[in-house]
Structures are given as C-alpha cells and as structure tokens.
Design a protein around this motif. Structure first.
Motif, short mmCIF file in Angstrom:
data_model
loop_
_atom_site.label_atom_id
_atom_site.label_comp_id
_atom_site.label_asym_id
_atom_site.label_seq_id
_atom_site.Cartn_x
_atom_site.Cartn_y
_atom_site.Cartn_z
N CYS A 55 35.34 56.74 40.67
CA CYS A 55 34.59 57.21 41.56
C CYS A 55 35.42 57.74 43.06
CB CYS A 55 34.00 55.86 42.87
SG CYS A 55 32.29 56.88 43.90
N ASN A 57 34.95 58.22 46.08
CA ASN A 57 34.58 57.22 47.41
C ASN A 57 35.57 55.67 47.63
OD1 ASN A 57 33.28 59.24 48.38
ND2 ASN A 57 31.35 57.90 48.35
N ARG A 58 35.70 54.64 47.05
CA ARG A 58 36.61 53.64 47.28
C ARG A 58 36.32 53.59 48.16
NH1 ARG A 58 42.91 56.43 46.43
NH2 ARG A 58 42.50 57.03 44.25
N CYS A 59 35.05 53.37 48.10
CA CYS A 59 34.52 52.15 49.35
C CYS A 59 34.54 50.83 49.23
CB CYS A 59 32.46 52.12 49.69
SG CYS A 59 31.90 52.95 49.16
N PHE A 61 33.37 47.97 50.28
CA PHE A 61 32.61 46.52 50.42
C PHE A 61 32.29 46.18 48.65
CE2 PHE A 61 30.08 50.43 50.96
CZ PHE A 61 29.57 50.16 49.89
N CYS A 62 33.09 47.72 47.39
CA CYS A 62 32.71 47.79 46.64
C CYS A 62 33.49 47.35 45.38
CB CYS A 62 32.35 49.21 45.75
SG CYS A 62 31.95 49.94 44.80
N PHE A 64 32.96 47.29 41.69
CA PHE A 64 32.61 48.16 41.09
C PHE A 64 33.97 49.98 40.49
CE2 PHE A 64 30.24 51.11 39.39
CZ PHE A 64 30.31 50.78 37.05
N TRP A 65 34.34 49.68 41.74
CA TRP A 65 35.05 52.03 41.24
C TRP A 65 36.37 51.37 40.35
CZ3 TRP A 65 39.67 53.01 44.21
CH2 TRP A 65 40.26 52.21 44.17
N GLY A 101 29.56 55.95 39.91
CA GLY A 101 30.16 56.30 41.42
C GLY A 101 30.04 58.04 40.40
N LYS A 180 31.74 58.02 51.95
CA LYS A 180 31.05 58.38 51.84
C LYS A 180 29.58 59.11 52.45
CE LYS A 180 28.24 54.93 48.95
NZ LYS A 180 28.12 53.46 49.04
S1 SF4 Z 1 30.92 53.65 43.37
FE1 SF4 Z 1 29.47 53.91 45.24
S2 SF4 Z 1 30.25 51.33 46.11
FE2 SF4 Z 1 31.23 52.37 45.52
S3 SF4 Z 1 32.93 53.04 46.08
FE3 SF4 Z 1 31.79 54.50 44.71
S4 SF4 Z 1 30.31 55.45 46.17
FE4 SF4 Z 1 31.38 53.64 46.79
#
Ligand code: SF4
Length: 360
Positions: A55, A57-59, A61-62, A64-65, A101, A180
C-alpha cells in the motif's frame, strides 16, 4: 426512517460530552428495541480476503501495509483466492469481503478480471473495495469514480464496505493518513455507489487523536448522506488498535517532544460503549449498528448489545488487518450464537442486505 425528534449537532455534542454512560445506554437500547422488535441479533457468515498488503498510503494508524519490495509483501494468487472462497461457501458463508492496500501495479483491468472470474465460478455476494481503493483504481486508469464503479458493478461487485472513513474530519485525516482521500471524496464515492443501486456500510475508527467535535462531524456527514440516498445498511464504529503502528511508536516516545503522542488517547471499554450508544442515537436513519467483537472481544460485544448494537457483524473466517496490530480474537460461528443467546437475545444468520436466512 428519519426521526422528527432528531437531535441537532449542538445537542449531540452536549449529549456525548455530558450524559452518563448508563443513561446513554438506556436511550440507545430503547431505540434499538423500537427498530428491532423481537430481540433478534444478527450476524453474517463471511470471510475477509485481503488480496494484497502492498500500500502506497502508509497510514500512521495502520499495521497492515508493506512496501512493494518488503519481504512480507504479498499479492494473493488467484488460485489461493478461489480456495478461500470455496472454503467460505462450504462453511455456509454468503459473502466475501475483498479489500487490500493501494498496490501501484494493479489497475482496473486486474479488478475487472478478478470479479468476472469470481462470479463465473461462485454464487456469492462480493462485498468489496472501500472508497480509497476505488479512487486509486480510477486515478490509475484515467477514469472517473462513476465510470469505475459502473465497470466494477457490471463485472460483479455487489456491495461495498465502508472502510477508509476513519474520522471524516480533514483536520484528523491530515495527521493520521495524509495521503488518503479526504472526507468529501469518501462521501462522494459512497453517494455515487448508492446512486448506482449498490448498498454499502459506513464505519468510524475512533480513539486516536479526534475530539468530540470530530465525532459529531463524522456522524453528521453520514446521517446527511443517508437522508439523501438511503444506501447505508449499517454503521460500524470501532476503536483504534495501536499495536505495531507508527502511532504506537509515537506513544512509546511520549516523553520526547512529540506533540502527536500527547494527543493519542486509545479508547477504553467505557469510551467504546459511549460512542457506540451515541452512534445509535444520532444515526436515526441507519437501521443497523454492529458490535465489533474483532476489536473489543466477545464479552464487550455482548455488553454492546445493551448499548445500541443489534448485529454481531461477521464470523470472520479470516481477518488480517486487525490481527496485524497483535489483536486476535478467534471465535467460531457457534461461539457467536452462544454469546448472543447468553445475553438474552435471539441469534439469526443474515445476508449482506440484512435479510434473515436462518434462526437458531
Ligand atoms: S491498507 Fe488502508 S489503512 Fe493501511 S495504509 Fe493502506 S490505505 Fe491506509
């Protein structure tokens, strides 16, 4: 289902800040009873399939990426994905939730062929792709959001999850997930999906850096769109899980001059119940509110049924996103049925559109 005694934003703010927890719970429970006579609590048998963890976006709070060249990065092989769907159907599942992602190598053609392949092989509801994924597909393929949704729907996308909303306040989004899509884009994608006749859910992630005003802004935006389209089937509030996220690292460095860390306040069980009950009261035009056993555990989800929730969400034969934060509650369909029954409610399996398929 718009309520003539609807509470305003100002009244909502006062209610959220000042009302005693049990009073909020009683108000939400009354509302739930009116909307769902017979004390029925529903759940769905489905599986989350995360096609990739790559992903861009590298949020913050996440957990998972991964970067594309990370050793843990993956893109599911189609055969593995089909196997997961087969298993879901064998276990009585009626839906797959496909999310992933924002992978820089995947464009609309990948998703169209994926959907067609699934629909050619299986009779299952495909609930997939949250607004950030839809916008990324559109951008990468030089399409409008509307064109993208049209193509996806025609290829077999049935409904959409409400992920990627977090808090629909750009002040918060700018800090948590600056790459995002912003709030108005999230709402626009949902509005266009609803206009095409697709049903979606709406979510909210709280317990990070938001204030009460941000929660009101979020709920009000969802309520206004629901007045316009009626396309939301359910609302799912869940709390930020800090484990393994960049925000958690900020928490650990709290003693240093890290402004962000001082603003994070992970939600307690009491705060979860307050926000859940308040959401039930404020969203007078959304029929279903889900308890989030995935983030709160089965026991708090049971309590949530007296604080406005009427749905236990999914049996989640598989879940990867919350699990990557280190939180993992594994429960079976039987556990869910028992948990609902033990709380004095009547369990029932539903489909994506909240039609009851089976009573237990
Ligand atoms: S998987 Fe979703 S929440 Fe996680 S970094 Fe990517 S866009 Fe953000």
């Amino acid at each position: 289902m718009k309520n003539n005694n609807r509470i305003s934003k100002k009244e909502g703010l006062r209610l959220l800040r000042k009302t005693d927890l049990l009073q909020l719970g009683r108000m939400a429970d009354e509302m739930r009873k009116g909307l769902h006579p017979g004390d029925i609590v529903t759940f769905i048998v489905d599986r989350n399939i995360n096609y990739t963890n790559v992903c861009i976006n590298r949020c913050r709070f996440c957990a998972f990426w991964r970067d594309e060249n990370d050793p843990e990065a993956y893109l599911l092989e189609r055969g593995d994905l089909f196997k997961k769907i087969e298993e879901t159907i064998q276990m009585g599942g009626t839906q797959i939730l496909i999310q992933g992602g924002l992978h820089p190598k995947l464009d609309i053609s990948y998703f169209l062929s994926l959907l067609k392949d699934i629909k050619n092989r299986f009779d299952i509801n495909v609930h997939g792709f949250s607004p950030p994924e839809i916008c990324y597909m559109a951008d990468k393929s030089d399409l409008t959001v509307q064109e993208t949704l049209h193509l996806l729907r025609d290829a077999g996308l049935d409904s959409m999850p409400g992920g990627g909303a977090e808090i629909l306040s750009d002040r918060v989004r700018e800090i948590l997930s600056p790459r995002k899509i912003k709030s108005d884009k999230w709402l626009k994608v949902m509005e266009q999906a609803h206009k095409l006749g697709m049903k979606t859910t709406a979510t909210m992630m709280f317990g990070s850096i938001e204030k009460a005003e941000d929660i009101i802004e979020h709920l009000d935006a969802v309520r206004n769109l629901q007045d316009k389209t009626g396309g939301f089937t359910a609302f799912i509030p869940w709390s930020f899980q800090p484990g393994n996220t960049e925000l958690a690292k900020s928490l650990e460095r709290r003693v240093k001059r890290d402004d962000l860390a001082h603003k994070i306040h992970p939600a307690t069980a009491v705060e979860y119940l307050r926000i859940l009950a308040f959401s039930r009261i404020y969203l007078d035009n959304i029929k279903n509110i889900q308890a989030s056993w995935v983030t709160q555990g089965l026991k708090l989800a049971q309590v949530a049924l007296r604080f406005g929730a009427n749905d236990f969400g999914s049996t989640m034969l598989e879940e990867n996103v919350i699990a990557s934060t280190g939180i993992s509650y594994r429960v079976s369909k039987e556990d869910i049925i028992k948990a609902i029954r033990d709380t004095g409610f009547n369990p029932a399996q539903r489909n994506t559109y909240y039609k009851i398929l089976r009573y237990f």
